[in-house]
Design an enzyme around this catalytic site. Structure first.
Site, short mmCIF file in Angstrom:
data_model
loop_
_atom_site.label_atom_id
_atom_site.label_comp_id
_atom_site.label_asym_id
_atom_site.label_seq_id
_atom_site.Cartn_x
_atom_site.Cartn_y
_atom_site.Cartn_z
N ARG A 1 36.53 -12.61 3.62
CA ARG A 1 36.20 -11.30 4.19
C ARG A 1 34.89 -10.74 3.65
O ARG A 1 34.26 -9.90 4.31
CB ARG A 1 37.36 -10.33 3.99
N GLU B 1 48.41 -16.38 -9.24
CA GLU B 1 49.76 -16.06 -9.68
C GLU B 1 50.60 -17.33 -9.84
O GLU B 1 51.35 -17.48 -10.79
CB GLU B 1 50.41 -15.11 -8.67
#
Length: 177
Positions: free
Chosen positions: A66, A103
């Site tokens: 993005r 994560e």
């Protein structure tokens, strides 16, 4: 020129989707901004005016994916290059890379050799600052090229996640949640 009304227009065009992509996540969607010429112009004003105020920025470094939508708004107006940082295996030629923790596992960012010159002052841009892992990796990669990271500029910051504490450069967010 970026103004408080520009900021209000941009904020009004950020959509929220509860429980996406999984239960417990509130997803902030920037794409409605791109569907409104008025909102896109307002965002461009905010970004360009902010980077102008930093003085002496030589390039805008965009993070996949993005950031690739935001960086050209700045680089074309200020007449400075846009340099992409991409995920592993997507850039041709000689590259440098940095691995970073996610994560669950790791990922890799890459940048082409000679895209940042030693001493160049750059702004790193992305859509979102959450935990700061990707921003930290991008800044490290730029430093590996002896570039000077003036600032991390993001459209949205999730303040509760305190990602700016993990990034070793100044951070500016247009909108905070």
């Amino acid at each position: 020129m970026g103004s408080s009304s520009d900021l209000e227009i941009v904020k009004a065009h950020i959509a929220s989707y509860p429980d996406f992509p999984k239960v417990g996540i509130l997803f902030r969607d920037m794409f409605p901004i791109f569907q409104s010429p008025e909102a896109l112009a307002a965002l461009e004003n905010l970004l360009v005016d902010h980077v102008k105020g930093l003085q002496g920025v030589d390039a805008v470094v965009a993070l996949e994916s993005r950031g690739f939508l935001l960086a050209p708004l700045i680089s074309s107006k200020l007449g400075i290059p846009m340099v992409p940082i991409r995920k592993k295996g997507k850039l041709p030629g000689k590259i440098r890379k940095v691995d970073f923790a996610l994560e669950y596992g790791t990922d890799t960012f890459e940048m082409q050799e000679n895209s940042i010159k030693p001493g160049q002052r750059v702004v790193v841009i992305d859509d979102l600052l959450a935990t700061g892992g990707t921003a930290k990796a991008a800044c490290q990669l730029i430093r590996d090229f002896s570039g000077d990271v003036v600032e991390l500029l993001v459209l949205m910051e999730l303040k509760d996640l305190q990602g700016r504490n993990n990034v070793q450069c100044p951070v500016h967010s247009i909108v905070q949640f």
